[in-house]
Design a protein around this motif. Structure first.
Motif, PDB file in Angstrom:
ATOM      1  N   PHE A  11       0.929  -1.248  -0.008  1.00 14.39           N
ATOM      2  CA  PHE A  11       0.076  -0.174  -0.044  1.00 14.39           C
ATOM      3  C   PHE A  11       0.740   1.039   0.063  1.00 14.39           C
ATOM      4  O   PHE A  11       1.623   1.308   1.060  1.00 14.39           O
ATOM      5  N   ALA A  12       1.063   2.166  -0.892  1.00 11.78           N
ATOM      6  CA  ALA A  12       1.532   3.293  -1.090  1.00 11.78           C
ATOM      7  C   ALA A  12       1.094   4.289   0.069  1.00 11.78           C
ATOM      8  O   ALA A  12      -0.104   4.402   0.235  1.00 11.78           O
ATOM      9  N   THR A  13       2.213   5.013   0.596  1.00 16.70           N
ATOM     10  CA  THR A  13       1.535   5.758   1.796  1.00 16.70           C
ATOM     11  C   THR A  13       2.219   7.330   1.476  1.00 16.70           C
ATOM     12  O   THR A  13       3.378   7.190   1.021  1.00 16.70           O
ATOM     13  N   CYS A  74       5.482  11.058  13.609  1.00 12.70           N
ATOM     14  CA  CYS A  74       5.347  10.724  12.157  1.00 12.70           C
ATOM     15  C   CYS A  74       6.371  11.049  11.381  1.00 12.70           C
ATOM     16  O   CYS A  74       7.159  11.803  11.761  1.00 12.70           O
ATOM     17  N   TYR A  75       6.392  10.326  10.543  1.00 18.78           N
ATOM     18  CA  TYR A  75       7.568  10.425   9.286  1.00 18.78           C
ATOM     19  C   TYR A  75       6.770  10.744   7.819  1.00 18.78           C
ATOM     20  O   TYR A  75       5.801   9.899   7.880  1.00 18.78           O
ATOM     21  N   ARG A  76       7.214  11.366   7.192  1.00 16.44           N
ATOM     22  CA  ARG A  76       7.008  11.497   5.645  1.00 16.44           C
ATOM     23  C   ARG A  76       8.167  12.056   4.758  1.00 16.44           C
ATOM     24  O   ARG A  76       9.044  12.954   5.165  1.00 16.44           O
ATOM     25  N   GLN A  77       8.027  11.586   3.652  1.00 13.81           N
ATOM     26  CA  GLN A  77       9.132  12.045   2.404  1.00 13.81           C
ATOM     27  C   GLN A  77       8.526  13.586   1.964  1.00 13.81           C
ATOM     28  O   GLN A  77       7.213  13.543   1.564  1.00 13.81           O
ATOM     29  N   THR A  78       9.361  14.567   1.790  1.00 10.61           N
ATOM     30  CA  THR A  78       8.788  15.688   1.399  1.00 10.61           C
ATOM     31  C   THR A  78      10.195  16.020   0.376  1.00 10.61           C
ATOM     32  O   THR A  78      11.044  15.353   0.071  1.00 10.61           O
ATOM     33  N   ALA A  79       9.731  17.221  -0.554  1.00  5.40           N
ATOM     34  CA  ALA A  79      10.708  17.589  -1.727  1.00  5.40           C
ATOM     35  C   ALA A  79      11.994  17.862  -0.643  1.00  5.40           C
ATOM     36  O   ALA A  79      13.034  17.566  -1.384  1.00  5.40           O
ATOM     37  N   GLN A  80      12.029  18.311   0.281  1.00  2.76           N
ATOM     38  CA  GLN A  80      13.171  18.708   1.161  1.00  2.76           C
ATOM     39  C   GLN A  80      14.059  17.480   2.014  1.00  2.76           C
ATOM     40  O   GLN A  80      14.906  17.661   2.525  1.00  2.76           O
ATOM     41  N   GLN A 103      -2.319  13.302   4.725  1.00  2.00           N
ATOM     42  CA  GLN A 103      -3.039  12.832   3.495  1.00  2.00           C
ATOM     43  C   GLN A 103      -3.022  14.068   2.473  1.00  2.00           C
ATOM     44  O   GLN A 103      -2.684  13.952   1.436  1.00  2.00           O
ATOM     45  N   GLN A 104      -3.112  15.322   3.026  1.00  2.00           N
ATOM     46  CA  GLN A 104      -3.178  16.542   1.953  1.00  2.00           C
ATOM     47  C   GLN A 104      -1.981  17.138   1.731  1.00  2.00           C
ATOM     48  O   GLN A 104      -1.864  18.192   0.774  1.00  2.00           O
ATOM     49  N   GLN A 105      -0.927  16.605   2.452  1.00  2.00           N
ATOM     50  CA  GLN A 105       0.506  17.109   2.029  1.00  2.00           C
ATOM     51  C   GLN A 105       0.569  18.521   2.132  1.00  2.00           C
ATOM     52  O   GLN A 105       1.134  19.580   1.621  1.00  2.00           O
TER      53      GLN A 105
END
Ligand code: FES
Length: 116
Positions: A11-13, A74-80, A103-105
């Motif tokens: 599942f892509a997250t 929480c962790y998430r990948q961003t452009a930075q 969810q909404q970035q």
């Protein structure tokens, strides 16, 4: 004869949300928060296994701020690069704000963060 292992579905997250489920955080309400958060994430289709959902939510072991629970990270990948958010005194409304931001970035809420 063993059958070959079957590959699980991926599942892509957009981010991973973790709630501490160790003793001190449980004493401060992590169990109830977990039940309510799971239900709301499913109802709002934020949970990664629901259609349109992209938030991976799991329980975790101690996140190292035991006196200030419930603690969430929480962790998430961003452009930075890899972004992280660490929260103390977590509540259901704030946890949902974090999940919606994933969810909404959009930017993560700053309230109750202790990594800034
Ligand atoms: S018990 Fe939750 S941060 Fe340690």
């Amino acid at each position: 004869m063993n059958e070959p292992l079957k590959k699980p579905r991926f599942f892509a997250t957009r981010g991973h949300l973790m709630l501490c489920h160790n003793t001190s955080c449980r004493q401060k309400g992590a169990d109830l928060l977990h039940l309510a958060l799971t239900r709301h994430l499913e109802q709002e289709h934020l949970m990664y296994y629901k259609s349109g959902g992209s938030v991976r939510y799991t329980l975790s072991g101690c996140l190292g701020a035991c006196s200030h629970g419930p603690v969430m990270a929480c962790y998430r990948q961003t452009a930075q690069g890899l972004e992280q958010g660490w929260y103390f005194g977590m509540t259901l409304p704030l946890a949902l704000q974090v999940a919606r931001s994933i969810q909404q970035q959009t930017p993560l809420p700053g309230e109750h963060r202790f990594d800034l």
